[in-house]
Write an enzyme that holds these catalytic residues in place. Structure first.
Site, PDB file in Angstrom:
ATOM      1  N   ASP A  86      17.415  37.113   1.201  1.00 43.54           N
ATOM      2  CA  ASP A  86      16.090  37.409   1.733  1.00 43.54           C
ATOM      3  C   ASP A  86      15.140  38.005   0.707  1.00 43.54           C
ATOM      4  O   ASP A  86      13.948  37.736   0.709  1.00 43.54           O
ATOM      5  CB  ASP A  86      16.195  38.359   2.931  1.00 43.54           C
ATOM      6  CG  ASP A  86      16.620  39.775   2.522  1.00 43.54           C
ATOM      7  OD1 ASP A  86      17.681  39.904   1.872  1.00 43.54           O
ATOM      8  OD2 ASP A  86      15.885  40.730   2.836  1.00 43.54           O
ATOM      9  N   ASP A  89      18.264  41.606  -2.829  1.00 44.95           N
ATOM     10  CA  ASP A  89      19.685  41.880  -2.665  1.00 44.95           C
ATOM     11  C   ASP A  89      20.444  40.575  -2.450  1.00 44.95           C
ATOM     12  O   ASP A  89      19.897  39.489  -2.608  1.00 44.95           O
ATOM     13  CB  ASP A  89      19.914  42.865  -1.509  1.00 44.95           C
ATOM     14  CG  ASP A  89      19.174  42.439  -0.247  1.00 44.95           C
ATOM     15  OD1 ASP A  89      18.966  41.221  -0.052  1.00 44.95           O
ATOM     16  OD2 ASP A  89      18.798  43.311   0.547  1.00 44.95           O
ATOM     17  N   TYR A 238      16.550  45.157   9.283  1.00 50.72           N
ATOM     18  CA  TYR A 238      15.643  44.265  10.028  1.00 50.72           C
ATOM     19  C   TYR A 238      15.774  44.543  11.524  1.00 50.72           C
ATOM     20  O   TYR A 238      16.202  43.706  12.306  1.00 50.72           O
ATOM     21  CB  TYR A 238      15.942  42.795   9.709  1.00 50.72           C
ATOM     22  CG  TYR A 238      15.534  42.401   8.302  1.00 50.72           C
ATOM     23  CD1 TYR A 238      14.194  42.139   8.001  1.00 50.72           C
ATOM     24  CD2 TYR A 238      16.462  42.319   7.282  1.00 50.72           C
ATOM     25  CE1 TYR A 238      13.807  41.803   6.708  1.00 50.72           C
ATOM     26  CE2 TYR A 238      16.083  41.986   5.986  1.00 50.72           C
ATOM     27  CZ  TYR A 238      14.755  41.726   5.711  1.00 50.72           C
ATOM     28  OH  TYR A 238      14.377  41.401   4.435  1.00 50.72           O
ATOM     29  N   GLU A 483       9.860  44.872  -5.016  1.00 51.54           N
ATOM     30  CA  GLU A 483      10.832  43.921  -4.469  1.00 51.54           C
ATOM     31  C   GLU A 483      10.113  42.747  -3.818  1.00 51.54           C
ATOM     32  O   GLU A 483       9.190  42.933  -3.019  1.00 51.54           O
ATOM     33  CB  GLU A 483      11.749  44.590  -3.443  1.00 51.54           C
ATOM     34  CG  GLU A 483      12.854  43.667  -2.959  1.00 51.54           C
ATOM     35  CD  GLU A 483      13.906  44.375  -2.103  1.00 51.54           C
ATOM     36  OE1 GLU A 483      15.011  43.830  -1.942  1.00 51.54           O
ATOM     37  OE2 GLU A 483      13.608  45.477  -1.593  1.00 51.54           O
TER      38      GLU A 483
END
Length: 635
Positions: A86, A89, A238, A483
């Site tokens: 995603d 990571d 999430y 990120e």
């Protein structure tokens, strides 16, 4: 903050003048930005990489995904190889991955012709299929859907490239006893939206996607519940704050779009009030909260004359869609926050996801209104369709560099962009260059803590972006800002394609007609763009300085100018140690490093190759500042 920037006018004036500044700027290469944005998805791939993989520094990874969970939980092993990581990571989270696929598909449905004209349609469709191939695997039975592989806690404890992972690859699922209507609904939406694309190019695959979409919608609707109550390891990363009602409507809208089946149209009509489609007035749209997206789609159905006996309730959906548009434009009763530089701001962590998703909705709604011959009516006045597109463009231009820092937030676009991205694979030397194993904690000690540029360029990645005051720290440990994420890029594809396509008079209320695909090259092309090479300069004048006014405005009776200054190395050698003197400057300057009375290369540049340029900008209320070269070295 204003003091640090050296501004000499009030905060109110600054907000006014900078917020309108990007609207007037032009000149970005949207085609290049689109190409890079799509390329980013290849860096996020998990599984066996294909021969035509263009991001060459990545390797195969996650090749046993699904097998371990079968052993641990006493269930039949399932093949969960593939899909996307995603963000920075190595976890595969189902909810944001499905949303990514939905938004890439919507981008292609609306602007596939523009993507084709740029030569990127094939790459975009391949990016969608990489996601749907995995989602099909993740749905092995009608009432079973795998929603996560790996877990954030063990993954975040380690800093390893995907090819070296030693972290848990346990797989987590929802089923009839452990429901997840939001996850199943979003995955149904992704399958349905993608089926529209493949209807022409691969009809049998399109039919397979629709079969899964039908089953998943039935699963989501019949066995209701939040997915993070079943897959609890997802809560920290999430969490489904909005619940599942919006995903049920979202899935129904996409199934109607894909099938023209009135069951789904009537589902939107019959459940609009109870599931919040007509009640929630939103100022955000993203992987968690889908209401603004549903409302925009339903408004399109209404403008297409497809509402049937649901017209009255569909108008309520449209009212809420237009509330969202007006709030983004700053013309509603409850408006979104913006930074002093004009960027939509929602939160510190990965704010850019809300910028790209809102920009996409503004873009498509602008075209819907224009195609229908309508205008947007906001609390503070009427708005022409072109104004929605102009605001969306201002957000994209901010992303690409028209901002107070003169920095692109897309990696690899422009001269100034983030170099220390919070991304495991990009920050560690490629396994193809150095196959030595990178251990779990060793990666933190050796690679995460490095105060240097990433060894692998994560081309096209859109990072989290600046804070509420346009500040940004390019540091690997600054995950809130550096990120990237797949769902940042997905809606941006459509907006970039639309901006690249220009105003060509097409009707977005007609059925989408995608063009024929061009073959995708098996290797990346690095041919330079056509153009005239810089003419060689005399050794007496190897540095060229060109200034131009890019916009101007009046605030409190004073005229302000934004100047763009390009410094070009016209010699045949590398330019180093350049020292500039900037005199008669009466405002802030971005894009150079100041030390004492002189300006030097920004921190991310230490030299200029022959023919290359560095650009900086400044704002003041006078004629151009005097920029001269005080010192330099040619090597």
């Amino acid at each position: 903050m204003l003091k640090n920037l050296g501004l000499c006018f009030s905060m109110g004036s600054l907000f006014l003048l900078i917020a309108i500044l990007p609207l007037a700027l032009a000149g970005h290469d949207y085609r290049q930005a689109l190409s890079k944005s799509i390329l980013f998805f290849e860096a996020q791939r998990s599984g066996y990489l294909p021969r035509n993989q263009r991001v060459q520094w990545r390797g195969h990874s996650g090749l046993n995904d699904g097998k371990i969970s079968g052993k641990l939980l006493g269930m039949v092993q399932v093949d969960l190889v593939g899909g996307y990581y995603d963000a920075g990571d190595n976890v595969k989270f189902g909810l944001p991955m499905a949303f990514t696929v939905t938004m890439m598909s919507w981008s292609i449905i609306e602007y596939g012709k523009q993507m084709a004209s740029s030569g990127e349609l094939g790459h975009a469709i391949s990016a969608v299929k990489w996601g749907t191939d995995y989602l099909i695997k993740a749905h092995p039975q009608p009432y079973v859907l795998y929603g996560e592989v790996g877990d954030g806690n063990t993954d975040h404890y380690c800093w390893q490239r995907p090819e070296d992972m030693t972290t848990s690859r346990a797989a987590y699922r929802i089923d009839a006893s452990h429901p997840g209507s939001d996850l199943a609904g979003e995955t149904a939406a992704a399958m349905a939206a993608a089926s529209v694309i493949f209807r022409r190019y691969n009809p049998s695959y399109s039919a397979e996607l629709l079969k899964h979409a039908y089953q998943l919608f039935d699963f989501a609707n019949k066995y209701r519940g939040k997915y993070d109550s079943s897959i609890t390891v997802a809560q920290k990363y999430y969490r489904s704050v909005s619940g599942y009602a919006d995903e049920l409507l979202w899935a129904a809208a996409w199934l109607y779009k894909a099938t023209n089946n009135y069951y789904y149209l009537n589902y939107l009509g019959n459940n609009g009030n109870s599931l919040g489609g007509t009640g929630w007035a939103m100022t955000e749209f993203g992987w968690d909260v889908k209401y603004a997206g549903v409302q925009t789609l339903v408004a399109k159905f209404l403008m297409q004359g497809k509402s049937g006996h649901n017209t009255a309730i569909f108008r309520k959906y449209q009212e809420k869609a237009e509330f969202f548009m007006c709030s983004c434009l700053g013309k509603g009763t409850r408006n979104v926050q913006r930074t002093p530089g004009g960027l939509i701001f929602r939160q510190r962590w990965n704010n850019m996801q809300f910028v790209t998703s809102a920009s996409f909705l503004l873009t498509v709604y602008s075209d819907y209104l224009s195609s229908a011959g309508k205008i947007l009516r906001c609390a503070s006045g009427n708005v022409a369709p072109s104004q929605l597109l102009s605001f969306a463009k201002s957000q994209v231009d901010y992303i690409l560099g028209d901002n107070p820092r003169a920095t692109s937030y897309m990696v690899g676009y422009g001269n100034s962009f983030p170099r220390q991205v919070h991304h495991r694979a990009a920050s560690i030397v490629s396994i193809k260059q150095n196959p030595s194993f990178v251990s779990c904690r060793g990666g933190y000690a050796t690679w995460f803590s490095r105060k240097a540029s990433d060894p692998n360029l994560l081309t096209g990645a859109l990072v989290g972006g600046p804070d509420a005051y346009d500040n940004f720290a390019d540091q690997r440990d600054n995950h809130e800002q550096t990120e990237p994420a797949t769902y940042n890029n997905a809606p941006l594809l459509g907006t970039l394609a639309r901006l690249h396509g220009g105003n060509r008079g097409y009707n977005q209320l007609r059925p989408a007609e995608l063009l024929s695909l061009k073959p995708i090259a098996s290797q990346p092309k690095h041919a330079p763009k056509p153009g005239t090479n810089p003419a060689p300069a005399s050794s007496a004048n190897p540095i060229a300085i060109v200034q131009k006014v890019t916009t101007s405005w009046i605030s409190k009776g004073k005229t302000y100018y934004r100047y763009s200054t390009k410094v070009t190395n016209k010699s045949s050698k590398k330019l180093k140690n350049m020292k500039l003197s900037v005199s008669k400057l009466h405002g802030p300057l971005w894009g150079l490093t100041k030390s004492g009375d002189f300006y030097f290369f920004p921190a991310w540049i230490n030299s200029l190759a022959a023919g290359r340029s560095v650009e900086f900008v400044y704002i003041h209320s006078s004629s151009p500042a005097e920029v001269t070269v005080s010192n330099y070295t040619l090597v």
